[in-house]
Design a protein around this motif. Sequence first.
Motif, PDB file in Angstrom:
ATOM      1  N   ILE A 206       0.917  -1.290  -0.124  1.00 22.50           N
ATOM      2  CA  ILE A 206       0.417  -0.498  -0.038  1.00 22.50           C
ATOM      3  C   ILE A 206       0.875   0.791   0.002  1.00 22.50           C
ATOM      4  O   ILE A 206       1.289   1.260   1.098  1.00 22.50           O
ATOM      5  CB  ILE A 206      -0.752  -0.282   1.371  1.00 22.50           C
ATOM      6  CG1 ILE A 206      -2.257  -1.303   1.173  1.00 22.50           C
ATOM      7  CG2 ILE A 206      -1.882   1.471   1.205  1.00 22.50           C
ATOM      8  CD1 ILE A 206      -2.663  -1.227   2.740  1.00 22.50           C
ATOM      9  N   THR A 207       0.854   2.427  -0.950  1.00 25.13           N
ATOM     10  CA  THR A 207       1.332   3.435  -1.323  1.00 25.13           C
ATOM     11  C   THR A 207       0.586   4.365  -0.321  1.00 25.13           C
ATOM     12  O   THR A 207       0.148   5.160  -0.917  1.00 25.13           O
ATOM     13  CB  THR A 207       2.194   3.874  -2.703  1.00 25.13           C
ATOM     14  OG1 THR A 207       2.761   2.654  -2.691  1.00 25.13           O
ATOM     15  CG2 THR A 207       2.818   4.911  -2.869  1.00 25.13           C
ATOM     16  N   VAL A 208       0.757   5.150   0.326  1.00 20.94           N
ATOM     17  CA  VAL A 208       0.082   6.611   0.844  1.00 20.94           C
ATOM     18  C   VAL A 208       1.546   7.823   0.645  1.00 20.94           C
ATOM     19  O   VAL A 208       2.297   8.209   1.036  1.00 20.94           O
ATOM     20  CB  VAL A 208       0.630   5.909   2.455  1.00 20.94           C
ATOM     21  CG1 VAL A 208      -0.487   7.860   3.198  1.00 20.94           C
ATOM     22  CG2 VAL A 208      -0.287   5.175   3.400  1.00 20.94           C
ATOM     23  N   GLY A 209       1.138   8.424  -0.217  1.00 17.08           N
ATOM     24  CA  GLY A 209       1.109   9.639  -0.344  1.00 17.08           C
ATOM     25  C   GLY A 209       0.498  11.107   0.036  1.00 17.08           C
ATOM     26  O   GLY A 209      -0.774  11.087   0.490  1.00 17.08           O
ATOM     27  N   TYR A 210       1.120  12.405   0.331  1.00 15.55           N
ATOM     28  CA  TYR A 210       0.305  13.342   0.605  1.00 15.55           C
ATOM     29  C   TYR A 210       1.305  14.316   0.004  1.00 15.55           C
ATOM     30  O   TYR A 210       2.384  14.455  -0.162  1.00 15.55           O
ATOM     31  CB  TYR A 210      -0.053  13.536   2.237  1.00 15.55           C
ATOM     32  CG  TYR A 210       1.842  13.756   2.727  1.00 15.55           C
ATOM     33  CD1 TYR A 210       1.941  15.256   2.597  1.00 15.55           C
ATOM     34  CD2 TYR A 210       2.800  13.174   3.449  1.00 15.55           C
ATOM     35  CE1 TYR A 210       3.431  15.503   3.447  1.00 15.55           C
ATOM     36  CE2 TYR A 210       3.513  13.740   3.640  1.00 15.55           C
ATOM     37  CZ  TYR A 210       4.319  14.822   3.810  1.00 15.55           C
ATOM     38  OH  TYR A 210       5.477  15.019   4.394  1.00 15.55           O
ATOM     39  N   ARG A 211       0.852  15.760   0.143  1.00 16.13           N
ATOM     40  CA  ARG A 211       1.124  16.880  -0.867  1.00 16.13           C
ATOM     41  C   ARG A 211       0.993  17.814   0.670  1.00 16.13           C
ATOM     42  O   ARG A 211      -0.315  17.570   0.670  1.00 16.13           O
ATOM     43  CB  ARG A 211       0.205  17.138  -2.092  1.00 16.13           C
ATOM     44  CG  ARG A 211       1.106  19.155  -2.317  1.00 16.13           C
ATOM     45  CD  ARG A 211       0.781  19.167  -4.203  1.00 16.13           C
ATOM     46  NE  ARG A 211       0.477  17.680  -5.142  1.00 16.13           N
ATOM     47  CZ  ARG A 211       2.274  17.263  -5.624  1.00 16.13           C
ATOM     48  NH1 ARG A 211       2.699  18.727  -5.700  1.00 16.13           N
ATOM     49  NH2 ARG A 211       1.063  16.273  -6.654  1.00 16.13           N
ATOM     50  N   GLY A 212       2.339  18.300   0.607  1.00 15.57           N
ATOM     51  CA  GLY A 212       1.789  19.185   2.178  1.00 15.57           C
ATOM     52  C   GLY A 212       2.738  21.099   2.039  1.00 15.57           C
ATOM     53  O   GLY A 212       3.741  20.851   0.568  1.00 15.57           O
TER      54      GLY A 212
END
Length: 328
Positions: A206-212
């Motif tokens: 499972i890949t978790v990504g975020y833009r912050g």
Amino acid sequence: MGGDDDRAKSAASQNGSESEVAAAAGHKEEQAETGDISGTQFPSVVELNVGGQVYTTALSTLTRENTSLLGIIFSGKSKTPPLRDTRGRYFLDRDGHLFRFILDYLRNTKLVLPEEFAEKDRLQVEAEYYRLPGLVESIRRARGGGASRGEKDSGSGGPGAANRSQQQDSTTKGNKAQSNNSNASAYDSNQNADGSSADNSTDGFITVGYRGTFAFGRDGLADVQFRKLMRIIVCGKVSLCREVFKDTLNESRDPDRGQGDRYTSRFFLKHNFLEQAFDMLQQAGFALSSSCATAANGMRQTGNPEQESEEDRWLHYNEFIFQRAGSG
């Protein structure tokens, strides 16, 4: 005398016109009070907001089945006017994702579902609500149920009873075979030669990504301990994502929700707490396998610097890859 007669006729004619106008106004007021929309002219292209999902379709499609709920509403036969959202679109408080199958049926007059579609019960409820008996019957056939001819004959001991008996025998044999297969040898198609599982649904990534970015306070100083996340994106096998994140998983950007063995990159979480996502992955037996990150935009400014905010300059994107390996 002739002049008096003409004036009398003119007054009578004027009074008659005023009476007609008053009657028409009274009829309009009565329609407004009762909500009667008989004779309402709908546009040839209709915009709908169904449970938050926006659809655009032809008026002729909505009124194709004139006895259906949509046909009654959009032909102007309904006593209750349809609701409108803030943008003037007609609003229906129903399941927006399943409505695409309702619309497809009205367009093509037949039911077409994705493979392994798992929401037939809910779709049948929607079809019954929209009063589409043809679609209801098609869903029943797709489910393998409904009042088929064989079922009607089963009550009188006709050929339907014999067919159902044969089906029950086949089902019993199939269940026995399935039970035996669970104890099969290493040569089973679901196992490797060493006895390990070839398709263990508990394994996976499972890949978790975020833009912050970072928030800024007084004098443009960055508060590096106050992280601002736009959205936490989840990518992976649908069944694993649902297992780990449960009701915190938002599937609104991926409406084809019936298949659990497919992969998606369009899920995201209903919250912006990155550590909560990590905790849920750890509790489900996942461990961090790899990660990557981009540099902040402020490392190289482009365009007009005066139009770039401090937060824009510190915008960055990170990804974390989690893996769970089976015990076998």
